[in-house]
Design an enzyme around this catalytic site. Structure first.
Site, short mmCIF file in Angstrom:
data_model
loop_
_atom_site.label_atom_id
_atom_site.label_comp_id
_atom_site.label_asym_id
_atom_site.label_seq_id
_atom_site.Cartn_x
_atom_site.Cartn_y
_atom_site.Cartn_z
N HIS A 1 0.03 -11.19 -26.15
CA HIS A 1 1.12 -11.94 -26.77
C HIS A 1 1.52 -13.16 -25.95
CE1 HIS A 1 1.98 -8.80 -29.83
NE2 HIS A 1 1.45 -8.02 -28.90
N SER B 1 7.00 4.57 3.52
CA SER B 1 6.65 3.44 4.38
C SER B 1 5.64 3.93 5.39
CB SER B 1 7.89 2.87 5.08
OG SER B 1 7.50 1.91 6.07
N SER C 1 4.15 2.51 7.91
CA SER C 1 4.53 2.17 9.28
C SER C 1 5.86 2.78 9.68
CB SER C 1 4.62 0.65 9.44
OG SER C 1 5.73 0.14 8.71
N ARG D 1 -2.84 0.43 2.98
CA ARG D 1 -3.63 0.56 1.75
C ARG D 1 -4.76 1.58 1.90
NH1 ARG D 1 -5.31 -3.99 4.44
NH2 ARG D 1 -7.55 -4.45 4.54
N THR E 1 9.05 -0.90 7.43
CA THR E 1 9.09 -1.92 6.39
C THR E 1 10.53 -2.28 6.07
OG1 THR E 1 7.11 -0.87 5.48
CG2 THR E 1 8.23 -2.52 4.11
N GLY F 1 0.80 -1.22 0.00
CA GLY F 1 0.00 0.00 0.00
C GLY F 1 0.83 1.26 0.00
N SER F 2 2.07 1.17 0.47
CA SER F 2 2.94 2.35 0.47
C SER F 2 3.55 2.61 -0.89
CB SER F 2 4.06 2.17 1.51
OG SER F 2 3.53 2.07 2.81
N LYS G 1 5.26 -11.90 8.50
CA LYS G 1 6.21 -11.00 9.16
C LYS G 1 6.76 -11.63 10.45
CE LYS G 1 4.38 -6.61 7.40
NZ LYS G 1 3.69 -5.35 7.74
N GLU H 1 -6.80 -8.00 -0.55
CA GLU H 1 -6.68 -7.64 0.86
C GLU H 1 -8.02 -7.37 1.53
OE1 GLU H 1 -3.06 -5.49 2.26
OE2 GLU H 1 -2.99 -4.82 0.17
#
Length: 358
Positions: free
Chosen positions: A255, A101, A103, A153, A106, A59-60, A350, A239
């Site tokens: 293609h 970021s 938060s 997000r 990240t 989202g960042s 994480k 999400e």
């Protein structure tokens, strides 16, 4: 009663109020404009920019991707989105690196920021705080701080607008603020059709969500103004609605991926849905390809929905499509019976990565 026409049922599935985050997109843009005007830095320290790298994840990063799509025909130098731990080899002291970021913690983004410092790039940062704020303080990097407490997000209005404002202030994006004021008014008008009070019969976002419910969703778009929008749709469906989606762009997938829409798809037709994002600025041959490919996919029994941008300017058209997709993903979450806010599998990943470092 259709669950999407029952406000109490909608609220029951949305305890953390993701609806308001989606609804408030125009207000986020407005607040970001105010934050941007108070962002203190010396524009002269960002002169001689030859290329731009936007660093971020998830989202960042999407704000930078939208910036690249919108400014594709305006910037004289290349723009790249860096979604990993290290920067492209060409990055040097003539490169502008914007580090985003939400938060501030990240790990990929922080590693790339360290890389940018080592290369003596021109750096700006956007986030709520965390290690990114400390890194910025120690290295005299101008950082714009945005309100905390959101899913990354759900902070797109802040992340996109602040990126654009910074570029305007260093001479790379002239006239943005004036145009955005008009765009915000347009977005506020567009969302009147998507609000939860409007029944499914007259609400295009609820209507499309019904078509996509319980299906894997494929989003196709043009290669210019709407390419990053398609990625936003994909990630929001994944999400918010917790369902698998993927995206690709015309004419490239014609293609290769197009061959996958063969007779073998027909046994899965009830589990697939396709959305084609269209813009009046699409190349004539791209529009023709969209028409033909849409019929090819329909011939396999798969539902195809064309969604058109709305608005008077490219910026409004792009952001109106983002706004619509966010509402669709929200209502799709309700139909899927899931809370649109948490992303537990990402948190699990994480924790596992952190444990592996011990």
């Amino acid at each position: 009663m259709n669950i999407l026409d029952d406000i109490e049922q909608i609220r029951a599935h949305d305890p953390e109020n993701m609806y308001n985050r989606v609804f408030d997109f125009p207000e986020q843009l407005t607040e970001a404009m105010k934050i941007g005007k108070g962002w203190k830095f010396d524009p002269n320290a960002f002169s001689g920019i030859k290329n731009i790298v936007m660093v971020g994840m998830g989202g960042s990063a999407i704000g930078g991707a939208l910036m690249r799509s919108y400014l594709r025909t305006k910037l004289l130098g290349p723009v790249e989105i860096c979604r990993t731990y290290s920067l492209p080899e060409y990055v040097d002291d003539e490169t502008l690196v914007i580090v985003a970021s939400y938060s501030g913690n990240t790990e990929e983004t922080l590693a790339a920021a360290d890389d940018a410092i080592g290369r003596k790039a021109m750096i700006a940062a956007i986030g709520t705080g965390g290690f990114l704020e400390e890194l910025s303080r120690v290295n005299d990097i101008p950082m714009a701080k945005v309100p905390s407490g959101l899913q990354p997000r759900a902070a797109l209005g802040y992340l996109f607008a602040l990126t654009m404002i910074f570029l305007e202030q260093v001479g790379q994006n002239k006239g943005y603020s004036k145009e955005m004021e008009k765009v915000i008014l347009g977005l506020q008008k567009h969302r009147e059709k998507y609000i939860e009070d409007n029944s499914t019969t007259i609400n295009p976002a609820k209507n499309l969500a019904q078509k996509l419910a319980k299906k894997m969703v494929v989003i196709y778009s043009g290669p210019t103004l709407t390419d990053a929008v398609a990625d936003r749709w994909k990630s929001q469906i994944c999400e918010n609605a917790k369902t698998l989606a993927w995206s690709n762009q015309f004419p490239e997938f014609n293609h290769n991926e197009l061959v996958g829409w063969s007779e073998s798809v027909e046994e899965h037709k009830d589990h697939l849905a396709v959305v084609i994002l269209r813009d009046l600025g699409d190349h004539p041959q791209v529009r023709q390809r969209m028409n033909i490919v849409g019929e090819v996919i329909r011939s396999r029994g798969v539902d195809v929905t064309d969604v058109h941008t709305r608005g008077e300017t490219p910026l409004e058209r792009m952001l109106s499509l983002v706004q619509f997709g966010d509402f669709v993903s929200y209502y799709l979450a309700i139909l899927n019976g899931v809370d649109p806010t948490p992303v537990r599998v990402i948190e699990t990943l994480k924790r596992a990565l952190a444990e592996a470092k011990k």
